[in-house]
Design a protein around this motif. Structure first.
Motif, PDB file in Angstrom:
ATOM      1  N   THR A   1       0.829  -1.205   0.000  1.00 45.06           N
ATOM      2  CA  THR A   1       0.000   0.000   0.000  1.00 45.06           C
ATOM      3  C   THR A   1       0.863   1.256   0.000  1.00 45.06           C
ATOM      4  OG1 THR A   1      -1.732  -1.172   1.215  1.00 45.06           O
ATOM      5  CG2 THR A   1      -1.827   1.229   1.229  1.00 45.06           C
ATOM      6  N   LEU A   2       1.921   1.235   0.791  1.00 43.30           N
ATOM      7  CA  LEU A   2       2.820   2.385   0.877  1.00 43.30           C
ATOM      8  C   LEU A   2       3.508   2.629  -0.463  1.00 43.30           C
ATOM      9  CD1 LEU A   2       5.161   3.139   3.848  1.00 43.30           C
ATOM     10  CD2 LEU A   2       6.057   3.172   1.538  1.00 43.30           C
ATOM     11  N   ALA A   3       3.977   1.549  -1.115  1.00 48.90           N
ATOM     12  CA  ALA A   3       4.684   1.693  -2.391  1.00 48.90           C
ATOM     13  C   ALA A   3       3.780   2.261  -3.479  1.00 48.90           C
ATOM     14  CB  ALA A   3       5.246   0.344  -2.829  1.00 48.90           C
ATOM     15  N   SER A   4       2.534   1.809  -3.510  1.00 52.19           N
ATOM     16  CA  SER A   4       1.618   2.308  -4.537  1.00 52.19           C
ATOM     17  C   SER A   4       1.163   3.731  -4.224  1.00 52.19           C
ATOM     18  CB  SER A   4       0.407   1.378  -4.668  1.00 52.19           C
ATOM     19  OG  SER A   4      -0.292   1.282  -3.442  1.00 52.19           O
ATOM     20  N   GLY A   5       1.031   4.062  -2.942  1.00 50.07           N
ATOM     21  CA  GLY A   5       0.549   5.388  -2.564  1.00 50.07           C
ATOM     22  C   GLY A   5       1.597   6.469  -2.661  1.00 50.07           C
ATOM     23  N   CYS A   6       2.878   6.105  -2.453  1.00 49.84           N
ATOM     24  CA  CYS A   6       3.925   7.128  -2.385  1.00 49.84           C
ATOM     25  C   CYS A   6       5.011   6.995  -3.442  1.00 49.84           C
ATOM     26  CB  CYS A   6       4.597   7.085  -1.002  1.00 49.84           C
ATOM     27  SG  CYS A   6       3.481   7.427   0.361  1.00 49.84           S
ATOM     28  N   CYS A   7       5.108   5.836  -4.072  1.00 47.85           N
ATOM     29  CA  CYS A   7       6.275   5.597  -4.928  1.00 47.85           C
ATOM     30  C   CYS A   7       5.896   5.150  -6.334  1.00 47.85           C
ATOM     31  CB  CYS A   7       7.191   4.566  -4.270  1.00 47.85           C
ATOM     32  SG  CYS A   7       7.774   5.084  -2.638  1.00 47.85           S
ATOM     33  N   PHE A   8       4.666   5.398  -6.733  1.00 45.01           N
ATOM     34  CA  PHE A   8       4.227   5.160  -8.114  1.00 45.01           C
ATOM     35  C   PHE A   8       4.301   3.693  -8.528  1.00 45.01           C
ATOM     36  CE2 PHE A   8       6.231   9.409  -7.892  1.00 45.01           C
ATOM     37  CZ  PHE A   8       5.076  10.176  -8.041  1.00 45.01           C
ATOM     38  N   TRP A   9       4.169   2.793  -7.584  1.00 41.98           N
ATOM     39  CA  TRP A   9       4.125   1.370  -7.907  1.00 41.98           C
ATOM     40  C   TRP A   9       2.767   1.041  -8.537  1.00 41.98           C
ATOM     41  CZ3 TRP A   9       5.696  -3.148  -9.184  1.00 41.98           C
ATOM     42  CH2 TRP A   9       4.926  -4.279  -8.946  1.00 41.98           C
ATOM     43  N   PHE A  10       2.773   0.178  -9.539  1.00 49.64           N
ATOM     44  CA  PHE A  10       1.530  -0.186 -10.203  1.00 49.64           C
ATOM     45  C   PHE A  10       1.620  -1.626 -10.697  1.00 49.64           C
ATOM     46  CE2 PHE A  10       4.409   1.412 -13.415  1.00 49.64           C
ATOM     47  CZ  PHE A  10       4.274   0.494 -14.460  1.00 49.64           C
ATOM     48  N   THR A  11       0.486  -2.196 -11.026  1.00 53.13           N
ATOM     49  CA  THR A  11       0.429  -3.522 -11.643  1.00 53.13           C
ATOM     50  C   THR A  11      -0.332  -3.415 -12.966  1.00 53.13           C
ATOM     51  OG1 THR A  11      -1.603  -4.073 -10.457  1.00 53.13           O
ATOM     52  CG2 THR A  11       0.475  -4.708  -9.419  1.00 53.13           C
ATOM     53  N   ASN A  12      -0.118  -4.410 -13.819  1.00 49.94           N
ATOM     54  CA  ASN A  12      -0.856  -4.470 -15.076  1.00 49.94           C
ATOM     55  C   ASN A  12      -0.864  -5.925 -15.564  1.00 49.94           C
ATOM     56  OD1 ASN A  12       1.701  -4.923 -16.240  1.00 49.94           O
ATOM     57  ND2 ASN A  12       1.946  -2.766 -16.798  1.00 49.94           N
ATOM     58  N   ASP A  13      -1.192  -6.138 -16.826  1.00 48.00           N
ATOM     59  CA  ASP A  13      -1.297  -7.501 -17.345  1.00 48.00           C
ATOM     60  C   ASP A  13       0.031  -8.241 -17.353  1.00 48.00           C
ATOM     61  OD1 ASP A  13      -3.977  -7.106 -17.747  1.00 48.00           O
ATOM     62  OD2 ASP A  13      -3.804  -6.642 -19.890  1.00 48.00           O
ATOM     63  N   HIS A  14       1.140  -7.499 -17.349  1.00 47.63           N
ATOM     64  CA  HIS A  14       2.451  -8.143 -17.394  1.00 47.63           C
ATOM     65  C   HIS A  14       3.199  -8.063 -16.064  1.00 47.63           C
ATOM     66  CE1 HIS A  14       1.819  -8.029 -21.751  1.00 47.63           C
ATOM     67  NE2 HIS A  14       2.750  -8.950 -21.832  1.00 47.63           N
ATOM     68  N   MET A  15       2.661  -7.364 -15.109  1.00 48.21           N
ATOM     69  CA  MET A  15       3.339  -7.226 -13.819  1.00 48.21           C
ATOM     70  C   MET A  15       2.303  -7.354 -12.704  1.00 48.21           C
ATOM     71  SD  MET A  15       6.153  -4.356 -12.683  1.00 48.21           S
ATOM     72  CE  MET A  15       5.078  -2.934 -12.931  1.00 48.21           C
ATOM     73  N   ARG A  16       2.409  -8.411 -11.930  1.00 50.04           N
ATOM     74  CA  ARG A  16       1.408  -8.652 -10.885  1.00 50.04           C
ATOM     75  C   ARG A  16       2.073  -8.748  -9.518  1.00 50.04           C
ATOM     76  NH1 ARG A  16      -0.473 -14.966 -10.590  1.00 50.04           N
ATOM     77  NH2 ARG A  16       1.591 -15.933 -10.889  1.00 50.04           N
ATOM     78  N   LEU A  17       1.299  -8.412  -8.507  1.00 48.95           N
ATOM     79  CA  LEU A  17       1.754  -8.461  -7.124  1.00 48.95           C
ATOM     80  C   LEU A  17       1.091  -9.631  -6.427  1.00 48.95           C
ATOM     81  CD1 LEU A  17       3.242  -7.162  -4.684  1.00 48.95           C
ATOM     82  CD2 LEU A  17       1.158  -5.822  -4.288  1.00 48.95           C
TER      83      LEU A  17
END
Length: 347
Positions: A125-141
């Motif tokens: 949550t911290l990485a996505s909220g503050c550091c522009f982390w994202f997922t898509n069809d080729h990158m999953r968490l």
């Protein structure tokens, strides 16, 4: 004339001070301890205080001015893995941190499938909220325990061409992710010719034991040492020839520079495969866990001190001036060592 000059100097100091001032955007308790997001004019970092020595350790940093810039040296040097395996089709990253490593790989390899395993949802949550982390069809968490995920992936016969181990812990890499059993399980997930890149510290008291463990599982590996950090670049199979690495470097050089302002010529000299640990160093395993080996290291250190200091004490027993000077020197060194410090050790 002095007054205007003094005013100008004060204003310049204020501007520079403001530019370098650090503000805390967020604090959060996670499995890695208390983390905080710090921001200056140029960058934003997730920082942990891992110990009682007031030393800061960076979980990760991003540039505010250039989103693609790789701030911490280990993130740049990890690109060396692509000089050993230039075209991975599937990548496993164990440890999200701020998402910089998987995002970097996704930028260079947009069609490659990247699985990121992170046990702590709070850090995600911290990485996505503050550091522009994202997922898509080729990158999953995948929020899961790394050992549990590796075991499950092995049952499903999943194979990866590149594995990155980037796992901070409350004090260092978690003990369970340092053993021969763990590395062997990871190796089983790797395709033939696949590469493993592991982020560690060369200042770790277990440096030699860690090195011996990687060598026991993978054989020869590239031992990239810089600052306080060390990257292990290992391969499932023999290491490539120098000419292969050079050819891969020429292939990647334009992309490394255009995307991240990283020169391949800065990476190549660090790729040293000569062992620098004693050949009889014990391997970390379930029967020789990190805790026991650390205790052995401490005992050997105290034994060394005793072997040195006892004869020294006898030698200066009847020399009060020498003893006084030595005491002043030791006290001064102790005070210097006890001062709070901020180090850019990367997790």
């Amino acid at each position: 004339m002095k007054a205007p000059l003094a005013t100008a100097a004060a204003m310049l100091g204020l501007v520079l001070g403001t530019a370098n001032a650090t503000s805390v955007l967020m604090e959060r308790e996670t499995a890695y301890g208390a983390l905080r997001v710090e921001q200056t004019q140029s960058r934003r970092c997730v920082v942990a205080s891992y110990d009682d020595r007031d030393a800061q350790h960076y979980i990760g940093c991003i540039s505010r001015a250039q989103l693609g810039k790789l701030v911490l040296p280990y993130t740049r040097n990890l690109l060396a893995a692509l000089l050993v395996q230039p075209k991975p089709q599937r990548v496993l990253v164990v440890g999200l941190r701020t998402g910089v490593v998987p995002r970097t790989l996704h930028t260079l390899l947009p069609q490659t499938y990247i699985d990121v395993v992170e046990p702590d949802k709070g850090l995600s949550t911290l990485a996505s909220g503050c550091c522009f982390w994202f997922t898509n069809d080729h990158m999953r968490l995948i929020n899961a325990n790394p050992r549990a995920y590796v075991a499950a992936a092995a049952r499903e016969d999943v194979r990866y061409d590149l594995v990155v181990l980037d796992t901070p812990g409350p004090t260092y890499i978690p003990d369970a992710l340092m053993t021969r059993e763990w590395l062997t399980a990871v190796r089983e997930l790797m395709s033939n010719g696949a590469v493993l890149a592991a982020n560690t510290w060369q200042t770790s008291p277990l440096y030699a034991h860690e090195s011996a463990t990687y060598a026991a599982v993978f054989g020869d590996f590239y031992n990239m040492r810089f600052d306080d950090n060390r990257l292990v670049i290992a391969r499932k199979g023999p290491l490539p020839s120098d000419s292969e690495v050079q050819a891969n470097a020429r292939q990647w050089a334009p992309s490394f520079w255009l995307a991240f302002h990283t020169h391949v010529n800065d990476l190549l000299p660090l790729m040293d495969s000569e062992p620098d640990w004693p050949p009889d160093t014990r391997v970390i395993s379930a029967s020789a866990p990190p805790q026991a080996l650390r205790a052995g290291t401490v005992k050997r250190t105290y034994a060394w001190y005793e072997s040195v200091l006892t004869p020294l004490a006898r030698a200066i027993r009847n020399r009060p001036v020498t003893a006084a000077l030595l005491a002043i020197l030791i006290i001064g060194m102790s005070i210097a060592a006890a001062r709070p410090r901020t180090v850019a050790k990367e997790g």
